[in-house]
Design a protein around this motif. Structure first.
Motif, PDB file in Angstrom:
ATOM      1  N   PHE B 170     -13.085  17.043 -23.659  1.00 14.55           N
ATOM      2  CA  PHE B 170     -12.492  16.589 -24.925  1.00 14.55           C
ATOM      3  C   PHE B 170     -10.965  16.560 -24.890  1.00 14.55           C
ATOM      4  N   SER B 171     -10.408  16.550 -23.699  1.00 13.69           N
ATOM      5  CA  SER B 171      -8.942  16.428 -23.588  1.00 13.69           C
ATOM      6  C   SER B 171      -8.587  14.951 -23.342  1.00 13.69           C
ATOM      7  N   ALA B 172      -7.285  14.675 -23.240  1.00 13.71           N
ATOM      8  CA  ALA B 172      -6.831  13.291 -23.055  1.00 13.71           C
ATOM      9  C   ALA B 172      -6.457  13.033 -21.597  1.00 13.71           C
ATOM     10  N   ALA B 173      -6.687  11.808 -21.168  1.00 13.71           N
ATOM     11  CA  ALA B 173      -6.258  11.388 -19.836  1.00 13.71           C
ATOM     12  C   ALA B 173      -5.616  10.012 -19.949  1.00 13.71           C
ATOM     13  N   THR B 174      -4.724   9.732 -19.031  1.00 16.00           N
ATOM     14  CA  THR B 174      -4.063   8.424 -19.040  1.00 16.00           C
ATOM     15  C   THR B 174      -4.131   7.817 -17.646  1.00 16.00           C
ATOM     16  N   CYS B 175      -4.107   6.495 -17.625  1.00 17.70           N
ATOM     17  CA  CYS B 175      -4.115   5.790 -16.342  1.00 17.70           C
ATOM     18  C   CYS B 175      -3.061   4.692 -16.405  1.00 17.70           C
ATOM     19  N   VAL B 176      -2.135   4.716 -15.457  1.00 18.89           N
ATOM     20  CA  VAL B 176      -1.081   3.699 -15.396  1.00 18.89           C
ATOM     21  C   VAL B 176      -1.370   2.792 -14.204  1.00 18.89           C
ATOM     22  N   ILE B 177      -1.566   1.525 -14.513  1.00 18.42           N
ATOM     23  CA  ILE B 177      -1.934   0.559 -13.467  1.00 18.42           C
ATOM     24  C   ILE B 177      -0.701  -0.251 -13.078  1.00 18.42           C
ATOM     25  N   CYS B 178      -0.359  -0.225 -11.802  1.00 19.82           N
ATOM     26  CA  CYS B 178       0.854  -0.896 -11.319  1.00 19.82           C
ATOM     27  C   CYS B 178       0.579  -2.368 -11.005  1.00 19.82           C
ATOM     28  N   PRO B 179       1.632  -3.165 -10.978  1.00 24.53           N
ATOM     29  CA  PRO B 179       1.460  -4.553 -10.522  1.00 24.53           C
ATOM     30  C   PRO B 179       0.979  -4.574  -9.068  1.00 24.53           C
ATOM     31  N   ALA B 180       0.201  -5.579  -8.748  1.00 25.60           N
ATOM     32  CA  ALA B 180      -0.372  -5.663  -7.401  1.00 25.60           C
ATOM     33  C   ALA B 180       0.709  -5.881  -6.343  1.00 25.60           C
ATOM     34  N   VAL B 181       0.490  -5.247  -5.203  1.00 26.98           N
ATOM     35  CA  VAL B 181       1.369  -5.459  -4.038  1.00 26.98           C
ATOM     36  C   VAL B 181       0.630  -6.344  -3.043  1.00 26.98           C
ATOM     37  N   HIS B 182       1.233  -7.467  -2.721  1.00 20.80           N
ATOM     38  CA  HIS B 182       0.624  -8.389  -1.754  1.00 20.80           C
ATOM     39  C   HIS B 182       1.204  -8.087  -0.369  1.00 20.80           C
ATOM     40  N   VAL B 183       0.353  -7.714   0.550  1.00 20.64           N
ATOM     41  CA  VAL B 183       0.804  -7.343   1.905  1.00 20.64           C
ATOM     42  C   VAL B 183       0.510  -8.516   2.848  1.00 20.64           C
ATOM     43  N   PRO B 184       1.522  -9.067   3.492  1.00 23.45           N
ATOM     44  CA  PRO B 184       1.288 -10.204   4.398  1.00 23.45           C
ATOM     45  C   PRO B 184       0.388  -9.836   5.583  1.00 23.45           C
ATOM     46  N   ALA B 185      -0.210 -10.848   6.169  1.00 24.27           N
ATOM     47  CA  ALA B 185      -1.068 -10.644   7.348  1.00 24.27           C
ATOM     48  C   ALA B 185      -0.217 -10.391   8.589  1.00 24.27           C
ATOM     49  N   ARG B 186      -0.807  -9.770   9.573  1.00 22.56           N
ATOM     50  CA  ARG B 186      -0.238  -9.580  10.900  1.00 22.56           C
ATOM     51  C   ARG B 186       1.166  -8.966  10.875  1.00 22.56           C
ATOM     52  N   LEU B 187       1.282  -7.860  10.197  1.00 21.14           N
ATOM     53  CA  LEU B 187       2.574  -7.167  10.148  1.00 21.14           C
ATOM     54  C   LEU B 187       2.725  -6.244  11.349  1.00 21.14           C
ATOM     55  N   ASP B 188       3.981  -6.078  11.808  1.00 17.94           N
ATOM     56  CA  ASP B 188       4.199  -5.086  12.856  1.00 17.94           C
ATOM     57  C   ASP B 188       4.269  -3.690  12.221  1.00 17.94           C
ATOM     58  N   ARG B 189       4.324  -2.647  13.083  1.00 16.84           N
ATOM     59  CA  ARG B 189       4.258  -1.268  12.584  1.00 16.84           C
ATOM     60  C   ARG B 189       5.401  -0.947  11.615  1.00 16.84           C
ATOM     61  N   GLN B 190       6.585  -1.495  11.906  1.00 20.65           N
ATOM     62  CA  GLN B 190       7.741  -1.204  11.049  1.00 20.65           C
ATOM     63  C   GLN B 190       7.532  -1.782   9.649  1.00 20.65           C
ATOM     64  N   SER B 191       7.012  -3.001   9.599  1.00 23.06           N
ATOM     65  CA  SER B 191       6.786  -3.637   8.290  1.00 23.06           C
ATOM     66  C   SER B 191       5.648  -2.943   7.546  1.00 23.06           C
ATOM     67  N   LEU B 192       4.607  -2.536   8.292  1.00 20.13           N
ATOM     68  CA  LEU B 192       3.518  -1.783   7.652  1.00 20.13           C
ATOM     69  C   LEU B 192       4.076  -0.533   6.987  1.00 20.13           C
ATOM     70  N   ASP B 193       5.007   0.121   7.677  1.00 16.71           N
ATOM     71  CA  ASP B 193       5.559   1.353   7.134  1.00 16.71           C
ATOM     72  C   ASP B 193       6.420   1.080   5.908  1.00 16.71           C
ATOM     73  N   ARG B 194       7.120  -0.062   5.883  1.00 19.14           N
ATOM     74  CA  ARG B 194       7.922  -0.399   4.683  1.00 19.14           C
ATOM     75  C   ARG B 194       7.006  -0.565   3.469  1.00 19.14           C
ATOM     76  N   TYR B 195       5.880  -1.258   3.671  1.00 21.01           N
ATOM     77  CA  TYR B 195       4.930  -1.436   2.561  1.00 21.01           C
ATOM     78  C   TYR B 195       4.267  -0.104   2.193  1.00 21.01           C
ATOM     79  N   ARG B 196       4.054   0.732   3.192  1.00 19.35           N
ATOM     80  CA  ARG B 196       3.475   2.049   2.917  1.00 19.35           C
ATOM     81  C   ARG B 196       4.389   2.821   1.965  1.00 19.35           C
ATOM     82  N   LEU B 197       5.679   2.774   2.240  1.00 16.77           N
ATOM     83  CA  LEU B 197       6.636   3.481   1.385  1.00 16.77           C
ATOM     84  C   LEU B 197       6.691   2.874  -0.013  1.00 16.77           C
ATOM     85  N   LEU B 198       6.565   1.546  -0.076  1.00 14.43           N
ATOM     86  CA  LEU B 198       6.586   0.867  -1.379  1.00 14.43           C
ATOM     87  C   LEU B 198       5.402   1.317  -2.241  1.00 14.43           C
TER      88      LEU B 198
END
Lengths: 86, 229
Positions: B170-198
């Motif tokens: 009987f308590s309250a809960a909230t859910c915040v839904i973020c805008p979708a992140v579109h991740v391009p295909a065939r990313l290298d490891r560095q770019s994958l990590d940038r999106y991971r941080l995002l």
């Protein structure tokens, strides 16, 4: 396609997916330690092979793979099954 | 105590699912939609990868939509998988530490039919850190990542690695839904990590906003544009 042609194709696919790939990939080369494939590299390679050969590699089949020879055997068996069905 | 008998596992799984449905039925849930899409979207028209911290699993698990959720192959994963099945969720087994290849391939296959759900800091943490597997999955499938932050007004916290949260009845809960992140295909490891941080930043901010909102703070107003990393 004979085994050496298959090996060359595998090497080409590997070079597309990974920067550092050995010059030769003998049958006994371990996929994880020898080729240095982690889960992401391995999935990329599997999807690349599936698309190139129009085959489906099942997860339970992939879990048994240890070295390059195992992978070549699996692809060969899939291609043979396609030939038999044709 | 390890449950090994499949029948006992099923029985406990069923009991757990019923309990969660009844328990979560008492929770007053408020949802903030951070973009124009109402989630969960109709999976026949557009599909997404929903990402939320492992500790907040109870709120998204109560959702009723066609979705495959990634559950670890660790011993405790089988019981969680049974509970999820009885809740009407479809289960893919594997994790970044065990069965990662099988899980990625299975989720890739299911992505053509249903939404996917991933707890990107699971199954063993570190807590509130996104593993790169989520971003690779998005890159591989082409499905956008939607981060869900969950907050509770009052909750019990387990002493586990994730401090798993169980909201008080009987308590309250909230859910915040973020805008979708579109991740391009065939990313290298560095770019994958940038999106991971995002995505990690989105989840962190959304969770903080949801927690503030649940505890009497203002309704979120942020519009985190999911720009390319």
């Amino acid at each position: 396609m004979d085994r050496e042609s298959l090996r060359r194709t595998l090497l080409e696919r590997l070079r597309e997916e990974k920067e550092e790939v050995p010059a030769a990939i003998p049958d006994d080369l371990n996929l994880r330690e020898g080729l240095g494939l982690d889960s992401i590299d391995f999935v990329s390679l599997v999807i690349s092979l599936q698309e190139h050969f129009a085959i489906e590699l099942k997860t339970e089949e992939l879990e048994k793979l240890v070295n390059v020879g195992d992978l070549l055997n699996l692809v060969e068996s899939k291609l043979a099954a396609i030939r038999r069905a044709a | 105590m390890k449950l090994r008998s499949p029948w006992i596992l099923r029985a406990v799984g069923l009991a757990g699912a019923v309990l969660i449905r009844l328990w979560m039925g008492t929770i007053r849930l408020r949802v903030f939609h951070g973009d124009a899409v109402r989630h969960p979207a109709d999976h026949r028209k557009e599909r997404y990868i929903y990402a939320f911290w492992h500790e907040t699993l109870l709120v998204p698990a109560a959702a009723r939509t066609a979705i495959h959720i990634l559950i670890s192959q660790h011993a405790d994963g089988e019981l969680i998988a049974q509970v999820c099945r009885f809740l009407g969720l479809r289960v893919a087994r594997g994790s970044s530490t065990r069965g990662g290849t099988a899980a990625l391939l299975e989720l890739h296959r299911h992505s053509k039919v249903t939404h996917l759900a991933v707890t990107p800091d699971g199954p063993r943490g570190p807590r509130r850190r996104v593993h790169v597997g989520l971003i690779y999955l998005a890159s591989l499938t082409g499905l956008p990542v939607v981060a869900l932050g969950v907050g509770y007004a009052r909750a019990w916290r387990a002493r586990s690695w994730d401090r798993f949260a169980v909201p008080m009845p009987f308590s309250a809960a909230t859910c915040v839904i973020c805008p979708a992140v579109h991740v391009p295909a065939r990313l290298d490891r560095q770019s994958l990590d940038r999106y991971r941080l995002l995505v990690e930043e989105q989840l962190t901010n959304a969770t903080a906003a949801a927690e503030r909102w649940a505890q009497g703070g203002p309704r979120p107003t942020f519009a985190t544009t999911a720009a390319a990393a």
